[in-house]
Design an enzyme around this catalytic site. Structure first.
Site, short mmCIF file in Angstrom:
data_model
loop_
_atom_site.label_atom_id
_atom_site.label_comp_id
_atom_site.label_asym_id
_atom_site.label_seq_id
_atom_site.Cartn_x
_atom_site.Cartn_y
_atom_site.Cartn_z
N ILE A 12 8.27 17.71 -22.99
CA ILE A 12 6.72 17.73 -23.06
C ILE A 12 6.52 16.83 -24.38
CG2 ILE A 12 4.66 18.79 -23.19
CD1 ILE A 12 6.04 18.75 -20.30
N LYS A 203 -3.38 28.73 -17.68
CA LYS A 203 -1.90 28.17 -17.56
C LYS A 203 -0.90 29.00 -17.10
CE LYS A 203 2.00 25.77 -18.37
NZ LYS A 203 2.33 24.81 -17.66
N ARG A 210 2.19 29.86 -8.11
CA ARG A 210 3.18 29.37 -7.22
C ARG A 210 4.34 30.22 -7.08
NH1 ARG A 210 4.79 23.98 -9.83
NH2 ARG A 210 6.05 23.74 -7.70
N ARG A 243 -6.23 27.77 7.09
CA ARG A 243 -6.23 28.57 5.88
C ARG A 243 -5.07 28.95 5.44
NH1 ARG A 243 -10.71 28.70 8.61
NH2 ARG A 243 -10.31 30.83 9.86
N CYS A 257 8.64 26.94 -16.73
CA CYS A 257 7.44 27.34 -16.39
C CYS A 257 7.55 28.47 -15.54
CB CYS A 257 6.38 26.34 -15.91
SG CYS A 257 6.02 25.00 -17.21
#
Length: 421
Positions: A12, A203, A210, A243, A257
């Site tokens: 990063i 964040k 996920r 949906r 992450c």
């Protein structure tokens, strides 16, 4: 504001430095790795990221980007160092603390200090601000302290650093605006201004969302395996509902992450974060599940040769941080029953603790190929090559990416479809 000092030149920090240098800032990047510093000052890098070598080379040659082992005075400081977890899954913020302490002697009143590293909630308030207070600053008046978490996808970092919306959370409203002004010089996406703790939590929840949904898909794959159902077909059909958007199962969750950030929430609210903790447990169980299936697929062979394809946590990058593939390889190597060969065209030998071999050597005489990363090279595998060169042409596709089918002498199993085993 003309000069930016960026602490940490990893996946990063280095692209961030390059983007700011390209925008006209004078950028000094700081890292503890002397090799990274030496190479960067020559315009060279070791990170695999689309377009980054060219941008870095141009920035260095223009004099806008250089590297050093220690921080320097600047108008803004950006901290982009790792935040791993301890063995007990508590956040390790030692690198952030060290970076803050390194820059304190170089910070002057009115400077902007931004932590991009992913951090647990209240780290800006309870950890970073007190360091400046101890050094004689009033963190709410003398400096502009903020958290602006990175939210980019490896392989698209240079694009998403510019185009994605950025969340900027300040210790004070003024700090948030001053930090936002830094990003407004390079970001075309929206700048979303808030307070530090909200930015920290936002964040973490992006990645936790996920992780939880991948855990649901992985649990579905186990259920379907027990019931003799094709999970991939179930997901395809369920996702036809307007949906519903089920994720895909896989060998586990990795990266800096998704495999780490949910623990930062669990640490701060262990009684409340029940689904988050359970999801982590499910995803962490997948490497053992993969190894168990390999045992089932090779149970009739005394010492099977198994080729393991892919070590990174996602396709077409060289990042092996927290990769479940690494755990699978290590478990396979530890088992004396297997002759293990490992191949990954994107990973360098010095990145891992075991030998890597070529594609040709990996499949020669192999009884099973296990695909653990969705690299393009593996998506292009063809039946004929495997059937011709393997001792027993069987493929276990844990990423559902190869496009191979059980025909012409080849047998293909998928992580969500283990019918026939």
């Amino acid at each position: 504001m003309q000069k930016i000092c960026i602490i940490g030149l990893g996946y990063i920090g280095l692209p961030t430095a390059a983007v700011f240098a390209r925008a006209g800032f004078d950028v000094v990047g700081v890292d503890i790795n002397a090799q990274v510093i030496e190479l960067l000052n020559k315009g060279e890098i070791i990170i695999e990221e689309n377009g980054l070598p060219e941008v870095v080379k141009e920035a260095v040659e223009s004099g806008k980007l250089r590297a050093a082992l220690v921080p320097e005075a600047a108008d803004a400081f950006i901290i982009a160092v790792p935040t791993p977890v301890h063995e007990d899954h508590r956040a390790n913020v030692d690198y952030v603390v060290s970076a803050v302490k390194q820059i304190v002697p170089h910070v002057k009143k009115g400077d902007v200090v931004i932590v991009e590293s992913t951090i647990p909630p209240r780290t800006i308030d309870d950890v970073v601000a007190p360091i400046f207070k101890e050094a004689g600053f009033d963190p709410e008046k003398d400096i502009h302290l903020a958290h602006c978490p990175e939210r980019v996808l490896p392989g698209r970092i240079l694009i998403e650093l510019v185009e994605n919306a950025r969340i900027v959370g300040g210790l004070t409203p003024e700090a948030a605006e001053k930090a936002a002004d830094v990003y407004r010089r390079v970001v075309t996406g929206d700048i979303l201004v808030t307070e530090a703790v909200t930015a920290e939590m936002s964040k973490l929840m992006e990645n936790t969302f996920r992780d939880v949904n991948i855990a649901l898909a992985n649990e579905l794959s186990k259920i379907c395996g027990a019931l003799g159902v094709d999970a991939h077909k179930v997901i395809e059909l369920a996702n036809r509902h307007p949906r519903v958007n089920l994720h895909q199962p896989g060998p586990g969750v990795g990266g800096h992450c998704l495999a780490v950030d949910p623990y930062f929430i669990v640490e701060k609210a262990p009684e409340e974060a029940q689904i988050i903790k359970l999801s982590r447990d499910i995803n962490n169980s997948m490497p053992d599940y993969v190894v168990d299936q390999v045992l089932r697929m090779t149970g009739d062979i005394e010492k099977p040769t198994v080729a393991l394809f892919g070590l990174t946590y996602k396709g077409n990058i060289d990042d092996v941080r927290e990769s479940p593939a690494i755990e699978i390889v290590e478990k396979m190597i530890e088992n004396p029953r297997f002759d293990v060969r490992v191949h990954d065209p994107h990973v360098r030998g010095e990145q891992v603790k075991f030998p890597l071999v070529s594609f040709k050597d990996a499949i020669a005489g192999a009884h099973l190929v296990v695909v653990l990363a969705d690299h393009n090279e593996f998506k292009e595998l063809d039946n004929e090559t495997l059937v011709t060169r393997m001792a027993r042409p069987v493929v276990f596709d844990t990423k559902n990416c190869t496009g191979l089918s059980s025909e012409s002498g080849l047998t293909v199993h998928k992580i969500g479809d283990l019918r026939g085993l």
